[in-house]
Design a protein around this motif. Sequence first.
Motif, PDB file in Angstrom:
ATOM      1  N   ASN A 179       9.997 -19.581   3.896  1.00  0.00           N
ATOM      2  CA  ASN A 179       9.296 -18.704   2.969  1.00  0.00           C
ATOM      3  C   ASN A 179       9.650 -17.327   3.326  1.00  0.00           C
ATOM      4  OD1 ASN A 179       7.866 -20.338   1.164  1.00  0.00           O
ATOM      5  ND2 ASN A 179       6.413 -20.970   2.448  1.00  0.00           N
ATOM      6  N   ASN A 211      12.480 -11.479  -2.028  1.00  0.00           N
ATOM      7  CA  ASN A 211      11.560 -11.108  -3.243  1.00  0.00           C
ATOM      8  C   ASN A 211      10.814  -9.884  -2.972  1.00  0.00           C
ATOM      9  OD1 ASN A 211      12.102 -13.311  -5.081  1.00  0.00           O
ATOM     10  ND2 ASN A 211      10.676 -14.607  -3.634  1.00  0.00           N
ATOM     11  N   HIS A 212      10.926  -9.053  -1.824  1.00  0.00           N
ATOM     12  CA  HIS A 212      10.432  -7.843  -1.379  1.00  0.00           C
ATOM     13  C   HIS A 212       8.808  -7.917  -1.213  1.00  0.00           C
ATOM     14  CE1 HIS A 212      13.818  -5.442  -2.880  1.00  0.00           C
ATOM     15  NE2 HIS A 212      14.204  -6.053  -3.863  1.00  0.00           N
ATOM     16  N   THR A 213       8.433  -9.046  -1.062  1.00  0.00           N
ATOM     17  CA  THR A 213       7.039  -9.264  -0.915  1.00  0.00           C
ATOM     18  C   THR A 213       6.505  -9.187   0.672  1.00  0.00           C
ATOM     19  OG1 THR A 213       7.171 -11.647  -0.985  1.00  0.00           O
ATOM     20  CG2 THR A 213       6.514 -10.523  -2.873  1.00  0.00           C
ATOM     21  N   VAL A 228      -1.736  -4.346   9.950  1.00  0.00           N
ATOM     22  CA  VAL A 228      -0.541  -5.218   9.952  1.00  0.00           C
ATOM     23  C   VAL A 228      -0.974  -6.621   9.671  1.00  0.00           C
ATOM     24  CG1 VAL A 228       1.416  -6.332  11.167  1.00  0.00           C
ATOM     25  CG2 VAL A 228       0.448  -3.875  12.019  1.00  0.00           C
ATOM     26  N   THR A 229      -0.702  -7.183   8.504  1.00  0.00           N
ATOM     27  CA  THR A 229      -0.954  -8.839   8.330  1.00  0.00           C
ATOM     28  C   THR A 229       0.049  -9.657   8.523  1.00  0.00           C
ATOM     29  OG1 THR A 229      -0.122  -8.575   6.039  1.00  0.00           O
ATOM     30  CG2 THR A 229      -2.498  -7.843   6.451  1.00  0.00           C
ATOM     31  N   VAL A 230      -0.495 -10.928   9.115  1.00  0.00           N
ATOM     32  CA  VAL A 230       0.793 -11.882   9.577  1.00  0.00           C
ATOM     33  C   VAL A 230       0.332 -12.920   8.708  1.00  0.00           C
ATOM     34  CG1 VAL A 230       1.656 -13.038  11.450  1.00  0.00           C
ATOM     35  CG2 VAL A 230       0.705 -10.722  11.761  1.00  0.00           C
ATOM     36  N   SER A 231       1.496 -13.875   7.964  1.00  0.00           N
ATOM     37  CA  SER A 231       1.227 -15.098   7.452  1.00  0.00           C
ATOM     38  C   SER A 231       2.385 -16.047   8.237  1.00  0.00           C
ATOM     39  CB  SER A 231       1.360 -14.826   6.036  1.00  0.00           C
ATOM     40  OG  SER A 231       1.341 -13.846   5.324  1.00  0.00           O
ATOM     41  N   ASP A 288       5.627 -12.082   7.241  1.00  0.00           N
ATOM     42  CA  ASP A 288       5.556 -13.226   6.667  1.00  0.00           C
ATOM     43  C   ASP A 288       6.611 -14.338   7.378  1.00  0.00           C
ATOM     44  OD1 ASP A 288       4.900 -15.638   5.214  1.00  0.00           O
ATOM     45  OD2 ASP A 288       5.314 -14.679   3.163  1.00  0.00           O
ATOM     46  N   THR A 311       0.417  -0.871   4.724  1.00  0.00           N
ATOM     47  CA  THR A 311       0.206  -1.942   5.607  1.00  0.00           C
ATOM     48  C   THR A 311       1.362  -2.443   5.858  1.00  0.00           C
ATOM     49  OG1 THR A 311      -1.820  -2.410   4.034  1.00  0.00           O
ATOM     50  CG2 THR A 311      -1.032  -4.035   5.585  1.00  0.00           C
ATOM     51  N   VAL A 359       3.500  -5.798   6.262  1.00  0.00           N
ATOM     52  CA  VAL A 359       3.204  -7.308   5.680  1.00  0.00           C
ATOM     53  C   VAL A 359       4.254  -8.110   6.706  1.00  0.00           C
ATOM     54  CG1 VAL A 359       2.893  -9.000   4.092  1.00  0.00           C
ATOM     55  CG2 VAL A 359       2.168  -6.661   3.780  1.00  0.00           C
TER      56      VAL A 359
END
Lengths: 270, 448
Positions: free
Chosen positions: A63, A70-72, A54-57, A30, A26, A28
């Motif tokens: 952030n 933070n590798h997230t 693909v996810t989108v925040s 952000d 995935t 990610v």
Amino acid sequence: MMKKLLLLAFFLSFAVGATANAADKTIVLDGSTTVGPIAKSFATYFTRKFGIRVTVSESGSGNGAKSLINHTCSIATLSRPMKAEELAAAKKIGVNPVAHVIALDGLAMVVHPGNPVRSLTKAQISSIYRGTVTNWQEVGGPNARIVVIQRESNSGTEDSFKELVVGKGVQITRNAETQASNGAVKNRVSTTPGAIGFLGLGFVDRSVKSVAVNGIAPTIPSVKNGTYPVTRPLYFYTDGAPSGPVKQFIELSKTADGRRMISELGFVNQ
Amino acid sequence: MNLGTRKILDRSFTALGIGSIVIMALALMIVIVPIVTNGIGALFFTGTVEHRKMLFHEFKRGDSQKLTEESASAERYRAKVYEMLSGFEAELETMAPEKKREYQPKYTEVRTALQALLGPLPGDPEPMLTRFKYGQTRWEKAEAKLHDLLYEVKWDNSDPNVMSKEYFVSRAISFEGTSLVKLFPYVENNISKMLLPEFTFYWGFITDSSVDSHFFGGIWPEIQGTFFLAVGAMLFAFPLGVIAAVYFTEYARPGFFNSMLRSANSTLAGVPSIVFGMFGLAFFINTLKVSESKSVIAGALTLAIMILPTIIRAAEEAILAVPKTYREASLSLGSTKWNTIVTVILPAALPGILTGGVISLGRAAGETAPIIFTAAVSVGSAIGLADVFSSPTPALSWNIYNLASEHEAAAQIRHVQYGMALALVSIVLLLNLSAIVLRARISKKLKG
């Protein structure tokens, strides 16, 4: 017994979705709410074309930068360049942020459509946000109190605005109201006759009116050639040089389809 | 106190009670009625032929032959509009330059309004974004867009001391004397023939994924995400909570340490949920690294910690409510303590424990703050069970907020926001109802 079977079938239906949808990796994303529309449209396009999820925040540029450190997330979306302290924090733990400019954005100063003010100078906007000008009358408008709307501290748009208009380190008036996203600013300005706020160009629609800054209206040509004074790039940041699907995703902004999406959303291609 | 005052006091207390119940009911009505009426509007509405086109192209659903016929019939009426447009474009070319300059921007506005109403016009390039590929899919929106086409918004700023007032000018008047003037009455009279509105039950709103960030399509990924998060939280919190409650009530010796633990537990129940969210980010994702990014598992763990105190309290109360005689009878028969707990006390306390559990499940489904940083994303496809350890997910509670405030076109997708709110309220309501039913059934079984 029948009931238990039904329940089992119900749970299985969730599990079956799993195998059908499972992708290898995935991507990610952000970060910025300004870059949000571009990121979301790219995500939809990418998933449809390559089958990679693909996810989108949209949690704000600050952030996004933190997530990358933070590798997230695989890609941090920022509406400002990374700050020196963020870069330092990244270096310290071995993260190497690489910037990719994907589009240009003009920071539109927006007011209620009923506000007769058509143009403001940078100096006027600056005094409005510093709190020295508090009535529209002082800048050629009707006798009404100015409702100053700014973004939260986490916002890249707020940082760009401070840097480009009021000056770094200048205190914005304490009467300013804080909204948490471009959408929220637009909503507040469109319902408050005395309000002034700032938005990414892609968020401007008929519910608000953008005013010219130093006599130049925020349009796609004026942002592109840099005559509009409040112009900034939008970024995708990755840890190190991207490769594989992430690289492919970033390069979408250079393809014909990607450029079409950016301009349909109201942002400006480089 | 004489009898008269006592009566008055008694009556006024009753009135106060009734009054507060009425206020509560009114507040509930004010909140629930718009959610239900507008939310149902996401499922049942008057859909246009554009909606059926969208369903067919994006979801391969619908009767292709009927759609072809409908499109053809709509297209017959639209063709005249297109004809008028090209007629006016030709006329524009023959105009004097200054007149042309005057009409050009007005004409562009007309075109934009028509595009919003009917979808791309002939000669337009095929749009990349799905939101621009179709005209208005909902009839009530089409009527609003028709108004935009027929009337131009102007602002009256004759009085420089007040904000301008909005007023509408008919576009037909501003095109007086040109061939385009006929377009406006034509569209107004034939709009229903161009869009063919009919009553639509869009069940796909529940089971479809969203198309082009919620402009079209449904909310299945959000419903599924909510389900995974709530059930995941329950899987962690319920066993832990019951075990902790057994320890507190049966094993812990009363004393300073025990009462400290209990009050810590009660305090934890009152901690704002955003604190749990930050804790989840710092502990589960950044420290323990349960997953590489936000994920369902991280969100579920965070929610589990949030509902744990409530489950412990409910289970404790339920266990304490088991009559002492049960325990004594079991022990007198020679049963061990452990055996007594498992075979006598827990079954008797089960209705209370389950009620607490299901109510917590409802809370976990509805919470937004704990999942902002740990699990929720604004756009993502539905995930499967295999992905809960690695993938974040959209979830109803967060996406209602996201769509209502952050979305670039929040005002255009109100029906989706209400639909999501209704879905969430229904899920929580169903969970609470099932708690009531479950409790009644188990109590009946225990008595019988």
